[in-house]
Design an enzyme around this catalytic site. Structure first.
Site, PDB file in Angstrom:
ATOM      1  N   SER A  84       0.847  -1.189   0.000  1.00 52.50           N
ATOM      2  CA  SER A  84       0.000   0.000   0.000  1.00 52.50           C
ATOM      3  C   SER A  84       0.887   1.246   0.000  1.00 52.50           C
ATOM      4  CB  SER A  84      -0.953  -0.038   1.200  1.00 52.50           C
ATOM      5  OG  SER A  84      -1.978   0.909   1.052  1.00 52.50           O
ATOM      6  N   ASP A 107      -9.445  -4.190  -5.529  1.00 51.65           N
ATOM      7  CA  ASP A 107      -8.928  -3.250  -4.528  1.00 51.65           C
ATOM      8  C   ASP A 107      -9.649  -1.911  -4.646  1.00 51.65           C
ATOM      9  OD1 ASP A 107      -7.411  -1.659  -2.812  1.00 51.65           O
ATOM     10  OD2 ASP A 107      -5.536  -2.650  -3.355  1.00 51.65           O
ATOM     11  N   HIS A 135      -7.916  -4.981  -1.322  1.00 46.95           N
ATOM     12  CA  HIS A 135      -6.718  -4.397  -0.726  1.00 46.95           C
ATOM     13  C   HIS A 135      -6.120  -5.288   0.362  1.00 46.95           C
ATOM     14  CE1 HIS A 135      -4.096  -0.943  -0.380  1.00 46.95           C
ATOM     15  NE2 HIS A 135      -4.227  -0.943   0.925  1.00 46.95           N
TER      16      HIS A 135
END
Length: 669
Positions: free
Chosen positions: A523, A608, A643
């Site tokens: 991330s 995501d 995610h």
């Protein structure tokens, strides 16, 4: 794309498909997956062996320690090869009349992806709400169950944040509804059981898209609390939980830059606030004057060298969480104002208060873990401070904590800043002579601190001679609020420089082999990896880059992408020239150049909602075009995940095994 009289050309913009149904895009991702599998096929036996190692360390039949909440004791169990837990309640800590509340395995059975959000019990203990996400977009559907008749109610609440907070009438719940375009929660609705969602009443709406929204209850359960949080500003609204038809009222006026967290016990509010206190202080206010900040009373003052993180309220005690010199500390305050600290022995560790739902408790639970100590549930007696271990994570196999050593170092960065580093290695394979492979992890954003905690997965690297390092770079709050502010917006380059400087110093000090350095991040940590390989590619043998935020400038210029406007206070608003130039200078996608790069493994989830799949997809394509080396560049997309990666306790281990096998196989090259 032209902004501020500057033009960029993005040859791979076509890879963006908001609807996720473009056959050309899907075919390309599937081709990348096949290519990844083909290139790593020769290491499949190693990946399988590591996956088996990871799985075999996990206790298949396990349960949590029951915790009392109201009239019942709650715990979860997981067994066999089940991916998910089952949740129970009982009439005592020994399991008298144990009742199954949720079998997550049964709920997940028909779905490729499943995430159980939150479940909540009504004040009279009869009803339960629970939320679920089956698309990995963090859009939750809330359902309800009658625990007496063990039947589902007809009520279904769709497109929510996943929280359902009960009013004290046991018939009304409040929930946050999401904007399906931005994926931000922005509306609070009141729902009465037995009615259609279409009839729910909108009771609050936030029009500023820079705020996240969350619902909860005060510690004494007298209030329903609506917390609005942007990167730099807080705003709290409250509603009398005994008056479900009432209106939310603002706790105190919203002021840009004022961050605070308030809770209530009895007639008193306790407020952790940065008002005239950069590292926060603890203040109190009677409920009659909470709206007037001038009437707040200071309980714990501001300190330049200590960050006050939070407070847990009990009837006769308050437990304050602080951070000093990068390390968490817990201070127990008695009613008379005297206090004492809880003591731990490891040089670096992670700890946090566990589930303590009863304010009247005379003991409190605390989770503790270090790089060499498996996760432990501790209980300490308020009166004496004495600690007892209720349970410690069992690591199967031949694990012996005594074989491993952890250290805390401070590395001087290029501008003189002292960067904390947490290290762990196996004693019998480590020599401080630059012969060990080095794995370095980092995140460095949002003020999120990655504390030094135990990972049974990391043993597969440590037992193969790796030194494992966590670089606590600027952008976290490891050394207080200023440490965070030095790693955001105009100062973001410090995050990348710190990571690079830590790598160079660890090699120079003999902790790692100069030609066997590996790094990984996900991330915002994926952004860190992308910037680092552009700026210092020669330092690394291999890089793991997961759900990475790589196309920073384009994303932050596009307000149609979920969460963009909410991020301006973290990265800067590139509609402003200075912020545009700052981001342009480091944005990984914009700074790929014709140079040699390390071996790189990139992973993402097709669904995501936080970092869109096309960011790593475009980055990989441009990297293939530009790089001048013949090192591996492989890209794997989980077509079912988002995610958070794969759901389930064993499926997610495959992702870890893939990266470790990738790194270990490179040692032979």
């Amino acid at each position: 794309m032209s902004h501020h009289q500057h033009t960029r050309c993005d040859n791979y913009y076509w890879m963006r498909d908001d609807e996720r149904n473009n056959p050309e895009v899907i075919a390309h991702l599937e081709a990348e997956n096949r290519y990844c599998d083909a290139m790593l096929k020769q290491h499949q036996d190693l990946e399988d062996a590591i996956f088996t190692e990871l799985k075999d360390r996990i206790v298949k039949d396990d349960s949590t320690v029951p915790v009392k909440d109201g009239a019942y004791w709650y715990h979860s169990e997981i067994s066999g090869d089940d991916e998910f837990a089952r949740y129970f309640r009982a009439e005592d800590a020994h399991g008298l009349n144990k009742q199954l509340l949720i079998d997550t395995n049964a709920l997940a059975e028909q779905h490729e992806y499943y995430d159980l959000g939150e479940f909540s019990i009504s004040p009279n203990d009869r009803l339960m709400s629970y939320s679920e996400d089956t698309d990995s977009r963090r859009i939750y559907t809330i359902r309800f169950k009658d625990l007496v008749t063990d039947t589902l109610l007809e009520d279904v609440l769709e497109h929510t944040e996943g929280q359902a907070v009960w009013a004290n009438d046991n018939q009304t719940v409040f929930y946050v509804k999401k904007d399906l375009k931005t994926l931000l929660g922005y509306q609070v609705y009141r729902h009465v059981l037995g009615t259609a969602q279409a009839d729910d009443v909108l009771v609050f709406e936030e029009h500023d898209a820079s705020f996240f929204m969350g619902l909860g209850k005060s510690r004494d359960e007298s209030l329903i609390m609506l917390d609005l949080e942007s990167t730099e500003t807080s705003d709290t609204w409250v509603l009398d939980a005994n008056n479900a038809q009432g209106q939310f009222t603002q706790l105190c006026p919203r002021s840009h830059g004022h961050e605070y967290d308030a809770d209530k016990l009895g007639d008193t509010y306790y407020i952790v606030t940065n008002w005239q206190a950069k590292n926060f202080r603890l203040m109190t206010a009677h409920q009659s004057v909470i709206g007037d900040q001038s009437k707040w009373q200071e309980m714990i003052g501001h300190r330049d060298d200590i960050m006050l993180e939070c407070v847990e309220l009990f009837d006769k005690y308050k437990v304050v969480t602080e951070r000093e010199a990068g390390q968490l500390k817990f201070i127990v305050y008695r009613e008379d104002g005297t206090h004492y600290p809880l003591e731990f022995n490891d040089p670096c560790y992670f700890a946090g208060l566990g589930e303590n739902p009863e304010p009247s408790a005379t003991c409190a639970r605390l989770y503790y873990s270090s790089l060499t100590t498996p996760g432990s549930l501790l209980e300490f007696d308020f009166a004496t401070g004495e600690q007892a271990v209720l349970k410690q994570q069992q690591v199967l196999g031949d694990f012996d904590a005594g074989r491993y050593q952890s250290e805390r170092l401070f590395i001087e960065a290029r501008d003189g800043a002292q960067v904390p580093v947490s290290l762990v290695y196996r004693k019998d394979s480590f020599k401080k002579d630059g012969t060990n492979p080095l794995f370095q992890y980092g995140y460095g954003a949002y003020g999120i601190t990655i504390d030094a905690s135990f990972s049974s997965n990391a043993l597969s690297l440590l037992d193969r001679g790796f030194v494992y390092a966590i670089a606590h770079v600027r952008g976290s709050e490891m050394l207080g609020r200023d440490w965070y502010e030095q790693g955001k917006k105009a100062h973001k380059q410090n995050t990348f420089s710190d990571f690079i400087d830590v790598t160079q110093a660890l090699v120079a000090q003999g902790y790692g082999h100069a030609d066997q350095v590996f790094a990984s991040g996900g991330s915002a940590g994926g952004l860190l990896m992308g910037a680092v390989v552009n700026q210092a590619p020669q330092l690394y043998k291999g890089i793991g880059c997961h759900v990475p935020f790589l196309d920073v400038l384009t994303t932050m210029l596009d307000e149609s992408i979920p969460l963009t406007t909410n991020e301006y206070d973290e990265w800067g608003n590139p509609n402003e020239l200075d912020a545009y130039n700052t981001i342009l200078a480091y944005s990984p996608y914009d700074n790929i150049s014709a140079q040699d790069y390390p071996n790189i493994l990139v992973t993402t989830g097709f669904h995501d909602s936080q970092v869109q799949y096309w960011e790593p997809m475009k980055w990989v394509a441009k990297m293939r075009e530009m790089k001048t080396d013949s090192n591996l560049l492989v890209f794997k997309t989980d077509m079912d995940a988002g995610h958070g990666g794969a759901s389930g306790r064993f499926k997610s281990l495959r992702e870890r095994a893939l990266e470790m096998a990738f790194f270990i196989s490179l040692l032979k090259q």
